[in-house]
Design an enzyme around this catalytic site. Sequence first.
Site, mmCIF file in Angstrom:
data_model
loop_
_atom_site.group_PDB
_atom_site.id
_atom_site.type_symbol
_atom_site.label_atom_id
_atom_site.label_comp_id
_atom_site.label_asym_id
_atom_site.label_seq_id
_atom_site.Cartn_x
_atom_site.Cartn_y
_atom_site.Cartn_z
ATOM 1 N N LYS A 19 -41.342 -26.924 -11.679
ATOM 2 C CA LYS A 19 -40.308 -27.009 -12.718
ATOM 3 C C LYS A 19 -39.870 -28.453 -12.934
ATOM 4 O O LYS A 19 -39.769 -28.923 -14.084
ATOM 5 C CB LYS A 19 -39.110 -26.153 -12.311
ATOM 6 N N SER A 437 -22.600 -18.633 -23.954
ATOM 7 C CA SER A 437 -22.566 -19.877 -23.182
ATOM 8 C C SER A 437 -22.752 -21.087 -24.085
ATOM 9 O O SER A 437 -23.398 -21.016 -25.128
ATOM 10 C CB SER A 437 -23.652 -19.864 -22.107
ATOM 11 N N ASP A 603 -23.200 -7.874 -22.300
ATOM 12 C CA ASP A 603 -24.592 -8.203 -22.631
ATOM 13 C C ASP A 603 -25.572 -7.309 -21.887
ATOM 14 O O ASP A 603 -25.452 -7.108 -20.677
ATOM 15 C CB ASP A 603 -24.891 -9.661 -22.263
ATOM 16 N N HIS A 698 -34.184 -21.451 -27.554
ATOM 17 C CA HIS A 698 -35.065 -21.906 -26.480
ATOM 18 C C HIS A 698 -35.928 -23.091 -26.912
ATOM 19 O O HIS A 698 -36.715 -23.603 -26.117
ATOM 20 C CB HIS A 698 -35.949 -20.762 -25.997
#
Length: 762
Positions: A19, A437, A603, A698
Amino acid sequence: MAISSVLGYPRIGAEREWKKALEAFWSGKLEEEEFHGKLKEIRLAHLRKQQAKGIDLIAVNDFSYYDHVLDTAVMFGIVPKRFEYEGGAVPLSVYYGMARGTKDAPACEMTKWFNTNYHYIVPELDGAEPALTGNKPLAAYREAKAELGIEGKPVLLGPLTFLKLSKGYSAADTDAWLERLLPLYAQVLRELEQEGVQWVQLDEPILATALTDEDVERLRKVCYTLAEAAPGLNLMLQTYFESVERYSDIVALPVKGIGLDFVHGSAGNVKSIEAHGFPADKVLGAGIVDGRGIWKSSLRDKAALLRKIGAYVPNDRLMVQSSCSLLHVPVTTEYETELPAQLKGALAFADEKLDELVLLTKAAVSGEASIASELKQCDDALHALESLEERVRADIRQEVAAVSQTNPERALPFAERHPIQQKQWQLPLFPTTTIGSFPQSADVRKARQLWRKGEWNDERYGAFIREQIDTWIRLQEEIGLDVLVHGEFERTDMVEFFGEKLAGFAFTKNGWVQSYGSRCVKPPVIYGDVAFREAMTVEETKYAQSRTQRPVKGMLTGPITIMNWSFVREDIPREQIAYQLAYALRQEVEALESAGIGMIQVDEPAVREGLPLKEKDQAEYLAWAVKAFRMTTCTVRDTTQIHTHMCYCEFHDMIASIEAMDADVISIETSRSHGELIHSFEENTYKMGIGLGVYDIHSPRVPRVEEMAAMIDRALRVLDPRLFWINPDCGLKTRGKEETVDSLRNMVEATRLAREKYSLMV
């Protein structure tokens, strides 16, 4: 003699080295050559570890620079025209453009990999001219052999699954596309055969889903074509995630091995073998160790299952395997130094599963007496887990049983609640909001770290969080949003945050798994009965509401998502876990309402991914999933507006269940699918409030006003304008502040244009 094998190993590294390398490259901190070198270093370390553990047949080409489905598309030159690819080797700029989008080209669609929390990039076949751009499995095999002396097992996503997961072609063109792809697959296998490869793993997880007669004929064509192209190659037709459909047809195919899941599809696959036997000319890949769960295998039970299978398949035709790739579990328990000993002792991550495979293979070859001490250690560890007092709480089980026996429903149906809520909130046409968020900057992450370390006390950290809320309440008002959120700056993760405040959860230190791209999540562990302790979200939400005259939504994660995005206990039904979560969350909903919060979002992005692959099991799952949501929300007042959110899944087959959840407003991702979900509403009327996400959060690109306006126009062809909301696809936690503000300004402008256009029509 039986041998051990795995279907794939986690990419991310024990400390998320993968990552970090990706994100360093994307940010310009790593040059391309250095980036390739870093990923090679990580890749070889993973192979070396499996080699040292004693795995006999190690998978290669399971490693990816982003996603294995994207890798397959790129290997065959299937690149959308908007990325201006001109043939040959696909550069990283195009590869990552397909995954993440570019300034001028939206990313490819992303959706869930079967019923897991892993997301894959959806191949787009429309207009593509497939050609082999490079033999990736061959390169992986050569590297493992040259660098480590490993005789690897190349992994390749099979053509039937690849087609079934792709878009941009009609059902009538399926056979034509198969004809275009098969020569490329054949070329890959021929080159592997010429290199001296012994085994190739051809992944066809689609075989665990319902197959038509046409699908079976296509599979026959695939296997006969590939067997003829590389007759000296041992082809393992690998399935996972469930028992196979059409067992008799599949085991008759001209392949050297069949891989079956004896964890998640154990009952069905055992039944098929008992009823039909197993071919004497094939190797069975017995997926005996759970590739998706984190609990230690009962070695005694697994050895017994191998004995049962052994009545039909002798040792010399047996591979003892993981049930699927270990991609879905954390890397190692080595770093879990803070868990209770009884709990840690019952866990098995990827590395520990390698040990289990080696032990079970030894038992299959030499008998259980050869691992007698390990069997006792395993029995003791599992008994210690069961002895924990948190496992069974009689008070919670009694309360949940009483609540779950009633039919949870709101006092009034939506048609009667809606006008009451309209009068209460006085919202304009096409209300605008976000999913929850806002960007978590380096400062936010640092502050949380300082607080967790004890360097900041609660008062200082709380003041910092309030400053963040103040900033983003002002920004939302300046941008012109109608319904605001507090931003969730106090939350690391939408599931972990709630798990930390509920009884029955434990948290790992380094239990990361890949969700999509470089996005890693650290699922909580539900090991005991779940119970509400105290209010979890009221303080921040109430503060945010005090800073504005506009409504602020309370933000909760729903019971099914918390369950599906956690590693859950296996000793009680998942339905019971869902009801425990629902009962705990109901108490939080009631606390928010009592504090004056009249819009509450619960959610449920993971409802669809938990849907069983077998159609016969789906109705039961959806019934209790819907019931759990309604248990959470049914006690609120008529004026309280319940929202929910879902993302990155195929929803067309569960629209009725979504409506049955009885949320006043639902927001659903649509931008990455380029509005294709809208087609579902052309065939199914939806009578409640709905917001179809108008831009992809995204991707780092800022969408143009015109793009979002076009998405709104298309949605309003089939949806009631009086019930339509406008919002992004998902939460904005991972985005930067500037791009978030710019994107939301464009969204509000697109809304303004839509209001001008449609106001006279309502």
